[in-house]
Design an enzyme around this catalytic site. Sequence first.
Site, PDB file in Angstrom:
ATOM      1  N   HIS A 197       0.820  -1.220   0.000  1.00 19.19           N
ATOM      2  CA  HIS A 197       0.000   0.000   0.000  1.00 19.19           C
ATOM      3  C   HIS A 197       0.847   1.259   0.000  1.00 19.19           C
ATOM      4  O   HIS A 197       0.316   2.355  -0.116  1.00 19.19           O
ATOM      5  CB  HIS A 197      -0.926   0.010   1.215  1.00 19.19           C
ATOM      6  CG  HIS A 197      -2.016  -1.015   1.123  1.00 19.19           C
ATOM      7  ND1 HIS A 197      -3.292  -0.716   0.721  1.00 19.19           N
ATOM      8  CD2 HIS A 197      -2.002  -2.353   1.320  1.00 19.19           C
ATOM      9  CE1 HIS A 197      -4.024  -1.808   0.708  1.00 19.19           C
ATOM     10  NE2 HIS A 197      -3.261  -2.831   1.071  1.00 19.19           N
ATOM     11  N   ASP A 404       3.745   9.197  -1.444  1.00 13.73           N
ATOM     12  CA  ASP A 404       2.560   8.538  -0.911  1.00 13.73           C
ATOM     13  C   ASP A 404       2.190   7.375  -1.817  1.00 13.73           C
ATOM     14  O   ASP A 404       2.310   7.485  -3.048  1.00 13.73           O
ATOM     15  CB  ASP A 404       1.386   9.540  -0.867  1.00 13.73           C
ATOM     16  CG  ASP A 404       0.407   9.221   0.263  1.00 13.73           C
ATOM     17  OD1 ASP A 404       0.376   8.061   0.704  1.00 13.73           O
ATOM     18  OD2 ASP A 404      -0.307  10.140   0.695  1.00 13.73           O
TER      19      ASP A 404
END
Length: 767
Positions: A197, A404
Amino acid sequence: MTQPIFMDLGHPRDVINRWSCQGPSQGWVKAEAMADPKLIVVSVRLPVRISHRRGEWQVEPSPGGLATGLRSVAQRRPFTWVGWPGTFVSASSQETMVKLLESHGVPVFLAESEYQGFYEQFSNRLLWPLFHNISGRLSFDRNAWNDYRAANRRFADAVCEVAQPGDTVWIHDYQLTLVPRMLRDSGLDCAIGFFLHIPFPSHETYRTLPVREEVLQGILGADLVGFHTYEFAQHFRNACLRVLGLDSERDAITQPSHLAHLGVHPIGVDPTEILGFTTLPGVKQELADLEREFSGKKVILGVDRLDYTKGIPEKLLAFEEFLRRNPDWRDRTVLIQVASPTRTEVKEYRELKREVDELVGRINGSYGSFSHTPIVYINQSVPRERLTALYQVADVAFITPLRDGMNLVALEYVAARGPHPGVLILSEFAGAAACLGGARLVNPHNTSRMADVLTEVLVNPATPGETFQQMQEFVRSNTASAWANRFLVRLVAVHESQRFGARRLRFEAEQPYAAPSQTRALLLLDYAGTLHPHVPILSEAAPDARLKRVLEDLGGMARLYIMSGQPADVMDDWFGELPVGLVCEDGLAVKDPGEDWPQMPAVDGAVFEDLVEPVMVDFYEHTPGSRIEHKKAAISWRYRAADPKLGPRRAKELYAQLEDLLHGMPYAVKAGKRAIEVRPVHLTKTSVAGALLAQYPEAEFVFCAGNDGPDEEMFEVVLRSKRQHLYTCYVGGKDTVGQYFVESPDELVAQLETLAWVWSGCQVPSS
Ligand code: ADP
Ligand code: G6P
């Protein structure tokens, strides 16, 4: 507002109730066979929040983005979740906790000290900054690494307790990188998926990790490894090549055991749920209050965990510069920054909090007035429903992570706006930037440019309509549940494709065998990569006692030949005492069991010296790290130490040139493991295999094992030999002409042991 997770997930309680607890020491066991294969999700935390109040444990569901994605999947099939319950539970309370969590999943208990090393240190103080490419914050601690391994082992063990053949296991995120390999090595016959993730860094950054091999190998245990962006997948592929020397196909890493496929699967949100929030009376009221509060002002919104990867100081500095440059806008602009506390036990996070507190104070002090505060700073977690009111009131979402994985806030903002377009200023370093074409992309390291962009979108706004709609289309079609479905469908497909046409070799299930009479059974076994893993150093390539024992046993019952690229003296050294035949230098000469080596054939070196070597020298000179190796019957150009991208490219060119050069001549050009070799055609393993089959016409059981292209040529010869029982076994995970496969030399040796037991009339020990 939030509901119990399995009600929320539509997860039927009776599915969970089919599992019964036999006490924490034994963990969870299956009470009865389940008809359908199930999905086992493994994440560091169970989607619950646990507290201990008035002497009692309280469990509340806490569904995050992952639970949202899995909701619809869990409605359709048996499902269980394996994870840490988020709190420390003494041994005496674990059984109670297991029962309490019965409808939420299978808890993995961690000791507090282990958690610190595993989670705070290794996961969050090393992998987190490293994978986000934030140097200067790295701290490697061997004890923490040991805790990480031990904790990963606990998760893997918990999965093994509940998994059945045919199930699908989906492991999530950087805290559990070792679990896929642990599961694969345990022989679990399940599709294994892993999703990262967070970003995967460039190999230059990644290779600084002291345990880089172990972490990569861990992830590579999966059949499918998912990333949010193509860029992260490419970084991963490069790391596999540069750190482990593993080649890749178009979208899969080739490794000895199996192919690990790579997938680009950007996660989504649930736009229907988010739009549903906006219709709740409380949210409508909140929105009305916010609109009144900020009437006549432009609202800029930031929503982040208070994490140093989120670029919060950079955002504040850009806003400060905007205010400095635009005095007219000081009273007409407000930045609402919601920053939820996270990982507060980690020093870097506490430092960040101080830094942000100071910056907010400074900016509000400099640019605020009696009637206006430029930054509304909320250092709290805000319920998801209330966040939608903020998304609705915000003219601009200002999302500036330094790095991110995806950034769900960007997607949530787009989803929550409904028919009212807004402006999304988004860091180009967020995974979402690869999906949201309508965003105003910024470099968060360039605060001055971010201030320009703020000026452009606030002072001279263009109508965001069409580009915003494009983003909404993406968010609407790429929902969290579509994400989960796509990943799982691909996982099952690639898992099934791992088997190719070949069957896994299981001698205990194979019937009948040829009777054990020496001349009726012939075993042709390649050595490096087949009986023993490839190793770069010769001294590590010698057979161990276990391997020698099984070779000795089988050599006493069959004709067994070991084929290697090593010269005769090395082979004598390794196998001289065993009752086996030897083939040296990949086919130069054959020594029958119990005999001496024959006279080594004389090889005319003129072709090597006059034709082949000059070409190879040219490649040697232009490929740093490569070398030329001379053997009695072969010359090869080896590029193991060359740049792993340059080497294979040059090898292809050399192969083509040599094929051209030697066309019509009795020499074979072979592409081996990081080598191009030329040798006379009559001195290859394939020709030796043909000769040995002719030497033993009465052998009705022939077993041949190998692990590369030249070995597969041997398979073809064996398969054409029309004996009664033919076994060709490929060691490794790739499509093969062999009828059987095993994933590793270790697995092959285990099967050979089984064969020896069966032939000697012993009962096969159960595994
Ligand atoms: P990360 O996973 O690194 O935290 P994401 O943006 O991908 O970053 O996901 C954050 C999730 O947490 C989003 O669903 C967002 O709504 C939620 N979130 C972020 N900040 C807050 C906050 N202050 N309060 C409540 N939820 C938050
Ligand atoms: C990111 C990670 C998740 C993690 C979350 C919150 O989203 O990818 O794996 O759970 O941050 O981290 P925390 O340590 O606060 O639980």
